[in-house]
Design an enzyme around this catalytic site. Structure first.
Site, PDB file in Angstrom:
ATOM      1  N   ASN A  59      -1.813   3.091  -2.881  1.00 15.67           N
ATOM      2  CA  ASN A  59      -1.054   2.562  -4.022  1.00 15.67           C
ATOM      3  C   ASN A  59      -1.413   1.115  -4.350  1.00 15.67           C
ATOM      4  OD1 ASN A  59       0.204   4.983  -4.064  1.00 15.67           O
ATOM      5  ND2 ASN A  59       2.287   4.213  -3.803  1.00 15.67           N
ATOM      6  N   MET A  60      -1.258   0.765  -5.622  1.00 15.80           N
ATOM      7  CA  MET A  60      -1.565  -0.590  -6.096  1.00 15.80           C
ATOM      8  C   MET A  60      -1.049  -1.685  -5.201  1.00 15.80           C
ATOM      9  SD  MET A  60      -1.892  -1.297  -9.885  1.00 15.80           S
ATOM     10  CE  MET A  60      -2.915  -0.217 -10.834  1.00 15.80           C
ATOM     11  N   LYS A  61       0.231  -1.560  -4.845  1.00 21.01           N
ATOM     12  CA  LYS A  61       0.848  -2.690  -4.131  1.00 21.01           C
ATOM     13  C   LYS A  61       0.275  -2.874  -2.728  1.00 21.01           C
ATOM     14  CE  LYS A  61       4.977  -0.173  -2.547  1.00 21.01           C
ATOM     15  NZ  LYS A  61       4.589   1.183  -2.987  1.00 21.01           N
ATOM     16  N   GLY A  62      -0.309  -1.830  -2.150  1.00 17.46           N
ATOM     17  CA  GLY A  62      -0.979  -1.967  -0.871  1.00 17.46           C
ATOM     18  C   GLY A  62      -0.047  -2.174   0.294  1.00 17.46           C
TER      19      GLY A  62
END
Ligand code: B12
Length: 263
Positions: free
Chosen positions: A129-132
């Site tokens: 996911n983007m947020k990592g």
């Protein structure tokens, strides 16, 4: 700190080489003086000494939790241990992105899923996911990756079908539950099914989860295994390096007859 004997490495509790450690377990009985004695004797039966019950509490009807301090003299020959390491350079996401676009010249396609009965998604999301995770952004945010996250409880066959459909370069498998070694069975299931279809060399195969080790993943037939604390950039870098290795091989070897070692 005293001198350490690396040929019989022991836990450090209060002093060097005292062999002291902590373990915890549950017993299917109510907490009581008898339960405490049972826990003490049990730990002695396992070959440990200086057994001290640090904590005993009720964790449900007919169950008690124990935290125990004890000691051992049996260590491990650390000097002789050889364990495969993921190695690889530590690179920032910007650096990896730049290298992918410069050397692979297209986004790397990855498909990830948590298969079988396993409903845990947080680990795979942390990587994709983007947020990592831990301040390290996830693969979705890279220009150098095109990611598909299928979520949890995905049948292995569906994961394979999707990887084929997306022309994936890498399959990312997450396994969190490890009761009765289900994580290993499900990892094997992917390898067996890929082999049946002659696809085991087609994808970079990466497994991850808290009870997955790189050594175990290699033994099962994966290219890598990531565990607790894995960061998206570690995974991105590994995939990039594998891509380069494979691209180099295709350039230097005839297409027919090439085989990846260890599978
Ligand atoms: C949150 C959680 C849940 C949530 C999951 C929600 C969700 N959407 O994921 C819910 C409540 C649904 C749940 C359910 C269950 N859970 Co649960 N759960 C947890 C918990 C508390 C945290 C897991 C987590 O999110 N960790 C954070 C992530 C970031 O860490 P991670 O998964 O290790 O991921 C990192 C690495 O391992 C790696 N990684 C992971 N996957 C991948 C994949 C790839 C490709 C790569 C490269 C790396 C990678 O990278 C990540 C980042 O570093 C753990 C206990 C714990 N503290 O760990 C129990 C735990 C995992 N659960 C457990 C159990 C038993 C269950 C249930 C069976 C309980 C029950 N009886 O119903 C059910 C299972 C249902 C099912 N069908 O699977 C046990 C597993 C025991 C075991 N050894 O198998 C644990 C350990 C709790 C315990 N101590 O008993 N759970």
């Amino acid at each position: 700190m005293g001198k350490i004997n690396f040929n019989n490495l022991l836990p450090y509790g209060d002093t060097t080489e005292d062999g002291a450690f902590q373990l915890s377990f549950t017993l299917p009985v109510e907490p009581s003086a008898k339960a405490r004695e049972a826990a003490t004797q049990m730990v002695r039966n396992w070959g440990f000494f200086d057994v001290k019950i640090a904590h005993m509490s009720k964790i449900g009807v007919n169950y008690s939790l124990f935290v125990v301090f004890a000691r051992t003299e049996k260590g491990v020959d650390y000097a002789k241990l050889e364990v495969p390491d993921l190695g690889g350079e530590k690179r920032s996401y910007k650096e990896i992105d730049r290298l992918i676009l410069a050397n692979v010249k297209r986004p790397i396609r990855v498909v990830g899923a948590c298969t079988g009965y396993d409903a845990h998604t947080v680990g795979l999301d942390a990587i994709l996911n983007m947020k990592g995770f831990d301040g390290d952004i996830g693969l979705e945010r890279y220009k150098g990756f095109r990611t598909v996250n299928m979520g949890s409880q995905v049948p292995t066959e569906e994961l394979i079908e999707r990887a084929i459909k997306e022309k994936a370069d890498a399959i990312l498998l997450s396994k969190v539950v490890s009761q009765k070694d289900i994580h290993i069975s499900d990892m094997r299931d992917l390898i067996v099914r890929l082999k049946k279809r002659g696809l085991e060399e087609k994808f970079i195969l990466i497994a991850g989860g808290p009870r997955v080790t790189h050594k175990m993943a290699l033994e099962v037939g994966f290219d890598a295994g990531f565990t607790i604390g894995a960061r998206p950039s570690d995974v991105a870098n590994f995939i990039y390096e594998q891509m380069i290795e494979r691209l180099d091989k295709t350039e230097t070897q005839p297409a027919i007859g090439k085989k990846k070692s260890g599978k």
